[in-house]
Enzyme design. Structure first.
Site, PDB file in Angstrom:
ATOM      1  N   GLU A 189       0.830  -1.216   0.000  1.00  0.00           N
ATOM      2  CA  GLU A 189       0.000   0.000   0.000  1.00  0.00           C
ATOM      3  C   GLU A 189       0.864   1.265   0.000  1.00  0.00           C
ATOM      4  O   GLU A 189       2.068   1.217   0.256  1.00  0.00           O
ATOM      5  CB  GLU A 189      -0.939   0.013   1.214  1.00  0.00           C
ATOM      6  CG  GLU A 189      -0.209   0.069   2.544  1.00  0.00           C
ATOM      7  CD  GLU A 189      -1.051   0.682   3.661  1.00  0.00           C
ATOM      8  OE1 GLU A 189      -1.585   1.797   3.481  1.00  0.00           O
ATOM      9  OE2 GLU A 189      -1.144   0.045   4.727  1.00  0.00           O
ATOM     10  N   LYS A 199      -5.169  10.873   1.205  1.00  0.00           N
ATOM     11  CA  LYS A 199      -5.339   9.494   1.678  1.00  0.00           C
ATOM     12  C   LYS A 199      -6.613   8.943   1.046  1.00  0.00           C
ATOM     13  O   LYS A 199      -7.678   9.523   1.204  1.00  0.00           O
ATOM     14  CB  LYS A 199      -5.437   9.523   3.206  1.00  0.00           C
ATOM     15  CG  LYS A 199      -5.764   8.194   3.874  1.00  0.00           C
ATOM     16  CD  LYS A 199      -5.841   8.370   5.392  1.00  0.00           C
ATOM     17  CE  LYS A 199      -6.488   7.182   6.067  1.00  0.00           C
ATOM     18  NZ  LYS A 199      -6.711   7.390   7.508  1.00  0.00           N
ATOM     19  N   ASP A 258     -16.933   5.026  14.030  1.00  0.00           N
ATOM     20  CA  ASP A 258     -15.683   5.134  13.283  1.00  0.00           C
ATOM     21  C   ASP A 258     -15.078   3.733  13.168  1.00  0.00           C
ATOM     22  O   ASP A 258     -14.353   3.264  14.041  1.00  0.00           O
ATOM     23  CB  ASP A 258     -14.717   6.104  13.978  1.00  0.00           C
ATOM     24  CG  ASP A 258     -13.502   6.412  13.103  1.00  0.00           C
ATOM     25  OD1 ASP A 258     -13.320   5.739  12.061  1.00  0.00           O
ATOM     26  OD2 ASP A 258     -12.736   7.326  13.467  1.00  0.00           O
ATOM     27  N   ALA A 302     -12.842   1.398   6.844  1.00  0.00           N
ATOM     28  CA  ALA A 302     -13.333   0.741   5.621  1.00  0.00           C
ATOM     29  C   ALA A 302     -12.481  -0.491   5.291  1.00  0.00           C
ATOM     30  O   ALA A 302     -12.890  -1.324   4.487  1.00  0.00           O
ATOM     31  CB  ALA A 302     -13.313   1.722   4.456  1.00  0.00           C
ATOM     32  N   ASP A 303     -11.321  -0.608   5.939  1.00  0.00           N
ATOM     33  CA  ASP A 303     -10.498  -1.812   5.738  1.00  0.00           C
ATOM     34  C   ASP A 303     -11.296  -3.059   6.107  1.00  0.00           C
ATOM     35  O   ASP A 303     -11.151  -4.109   5.479  1.00  0.00           O
ATOM     36  CB  ASP A 303      -9.240  -1.772   6.628  1.00  0.00           C
ATOM     37  CG  ASP A 303      -8.287  -0.636   6.279  1.00  0.00           C
ATOM     38  OD1 ASP A 303      -8.529   0.074   5.280  1.00  0.00           O
ATOM     39  OD2 ASP A 303      -7.311  -0.453   7.033  1.00  0.00           O
ATOM     40  N   LYS A 335      -3.269  -1.876  15.761  1.00  0.00           N
ATOM     41  CA  LYS A 335      -2.690  -1.124  16.881  1.00  0.00           C
ATOM     42  C   LYS A 335      -3.656  -1.043  18.040  1.00  0.00           C
ATOM     43  O   LYS A 335      -4.875  -1.019  17.852  1.00  0.00           O
ATOM     44  CB  LYS A 335      -2.370   0.294  16.426  1.00  0.00           C
ATOM     45  CG  LYS A 335      -1.135   0.393  15.574  1.00  0.00           C
ATOM     46  CD  LYS A 335      -0.556   1.793  15.686  1.00  0.00           C
ATOM     47  CE  LYS A 335       0.758   1.890  14.939  1.00  0.00           C
ATOM     48  NZ  LYS A 335       0.583   1.974  13.490  1.00  0.00           N
TER      49      LYS A 335
HETATM   50  N1  PSU Z   1      -2.283   1.423  10.679  1.00  0.00           N
HETATM   51  C1  PSU Z   1      -0.962   1.577  10.773  1.00  0.00           C
HETATM   52  N2  PSU Z   1      -0.301   2.299   9.820  1.00  0.00           N
HETATM   53  C2  PSU Z   1      -0.957   2.885   8.784  1.00  0.00           C
HETATM   54  C3  PSU Z   1      -2.385   2.691   8.688  1.00  0.00           C
HETATM   55  C4  PSU Z   1      -2.987   1.953   9.638  1.00  0.00           C
HETATM   56  O1  PSU Z   1      -0.349   1.063  11.686  1.00  0.00           O
HETATM   57  O2  PSU Z   1      -0.329   3.545   7.946  1.00  0.00           O
HETATM   58  C5  PSU Z   1      -3.122   3.250   7.516  1.00  0.00           C
HETATM   59  C6  PSU Z   1      -3.472   2.135   6.526  1.00  0.00           C
HETATM   60  O3  PSU Z   1      -3.393   2.655   5.217  1.00  0.00           O
HETATM   61  C7  PSU Z   1      -4.905   1.808   6.857  1.00  0.00           C
HETATM   62  C8  PSU Z   1      -5.425   3.174   7.225  1.00  0.00           C
HETATM   63  O4  PSU Z   1      -5.621   1.232   5.791  1.00  0.00           O
HETATM   64  O5  PSU Z   1      -4.368   3.791   7.956  1.00  0.00           O
HETATM   65  C9  PSU Z   1      -6.697   3.118   8.053  1.00  0.00           C
HETATM   66  O6  PSU Z   1      -7.200   4.411   8.189  1.00  0.00           O
HETATM   67  P1  PSU Z   1      -8.646   4.635   8.844  1.00  0.00           P
HETATM   68  O7  PSU Z   1      -8.492   4.244  10.271  1.00  0.00           O
HETATM   69  O8  PSU Z   1      -8.931   6.086   8.631  1.00  0.00           O
HETATM   70  O9  PSU Z   1      -9.571   3.714   8.118  1.00  0.00           O
HETATM   71 MN    MN Z   2     -12.154   6.122  10.189  1.00  0.00          MN
END
Ligand code: PSU
Ligand code: MN
Length: 348
Positions: free
Chosen positions: A68, A130, A182, A185-186, A203
């Protein structure tokens, strides 16, 4: 509507977007079009640019690993991000697979980047938008650059025919997500797109028990690699038992193959614990995480800004130790992912 009005509307839309600092250089690269194998391209692959090396590996059934780009432009500072992105590609190659870093350049989804494209992305950092699944139509329509998250990377990898994807950590259900909703979308992408995501878990800034519950609801097979517990990125333990365990690349590949055989359609999480040498930093990082969480709440950080904010604060608060651990675990994941991709290719 008159053409002038459309142009005006697009200009207004564009003004709401983060424009990349380095768009010129990102757009000067000449993409290689994937030659269609038949007169009709498979559904959904129109407009996708697959690097020649990646296309050749896929056509020959050789192992390919998707990577990614949000981790490059939003997850780490320059120049460590560039160095890491290069090293991760090298680790994938050293284990016999072809790396395919995925990003949107000038509105065009790219699967496999040239060294100069990779460098431009790393230099542009957070100036690049992003991009998760929901953002793809907009960046494509407006011809923008985008760093793809796990969800958008999975989607584009699947369209290109790549089954294995390596990253650091996946997004999840945020703490308090039962009220804010929240939820990354992953997680829904994992429920609908057949790509195995090799990562170090999620995390502890996230609500890990709810993340695992949500993945179960989405029908996502979650396996820890060589461990019983689901790892929490910086630490090998999360307090949550992993729903499944595999101990070899061949076992992981067999699970992917089984999912393909049934055309399940969903993805998979292969969670690899951080290497022991790095896990020592875990306790300090955990303290930084609780402080960063408090700060995010006090400052009212919301939506897609939450994850990048937390990552940056944790890096600042731990004086670079978390970054070092982060780099080590991504490289470790790349080695495992490449072996899994190789084992999968051997099954065919
Ligand atoms: N977790 C990490 N490092 C990252 C991300 C997540 O430890 O760089 C990034 C990844 O690209 C993941 C995104 O898909 O953050 C998730 O963002 P959100 O929580 O806004 O969906
Ligand atoms: Mn989010």
């Amino acid at each position: 509507m008159a053409q002038g009005q459309w142009v005006q509307r697009l200009a207004v839309l564009a003004s709401h977007l983060t424009i990349t600092a380095d768009r010129e250089s990102l757009q000067t690269c000449q993409p290689l079009e994937l030659a269609p194998t038949s007169s009709a391209q498979p559904a959904g692959t129109g407009g996708l640019v697959v690097a020649a090396e990646v296309a050749a590996a896929l056509a020959a059934g050789r192992p390919v690993v998707a990577l990614e780009s949000t981790i490059i432009s939003h997850g780490m500072p320059f120049p460590q991000n560039l160095e890491t992105a290069r090293q991760v590609e090298a680790v994938v190659r050293a284990h016999g697979a072809t790396p395919a870093t995925i990003a949107v350049l000038g509105g065009v989804p790219h699967v496999g980047l040239t060294p100069s494209q990779l460098e431009s992305l790393a230099r542009a950092g957070k100036a690049v938008r992003k991009v998760s699944r929901r953002d793809l139509p907009l960046v494509m329509a407006l011809g923008l650059d985008g760093a793809t998250t796990v969800s958008a990377t999975m989607l584009l990898a699947a369209r290109a025919g790549i089954a294995v994807f390596v990253t650091g950590g996946i997004g999840g259900v945020h703490r308090g997500g039962e009220a804010t909703m929240d939820i990354s979308a992953d997680l829904t992408e994992l429920g609908r797109t057949p790509v195995a995501v090799v990562c170090a878990g999620a995390k502890s800034v996230l609500d890990i028990p709810r993340t695992l519950e949500f993945l179960e609801t989405q029908g996502v097979c979650v396996a820890a690699y060589g461990a019983d517990e689901f790892p929490a990125f910086f630490t090998r333990c999360s307090g949550c038992r992993a729903p499944a365990r595999v101990d070899t690349p061949a076992q992981a590949a067999a699970m992917i193959a089984a999912s393909q055989k049934l055309a399940l359609g969903g993805g998979m999480v292969l969670a690899v614990p951080i290497p022991d040498e790095q896990a020592a930093a875990g306790a300090a990082v955990e303290r930084a995480i609780s402080q960063a969480l408090q700060e995010a709440e006090q400052r009212g950080v919301k939506g897609s800004e939450v994850t990048p904010f937390l990552l940056q604060r944790i890096q600042e608060l731990t004086g670079g130790r978390s970054l070092e651990a982060n780099i080590a675990l991504v490289k470790n994941n790349a080695a495992v992912g490449a072996r899994v991709a190789a084992a999968l290719a051997a099954l065919r």
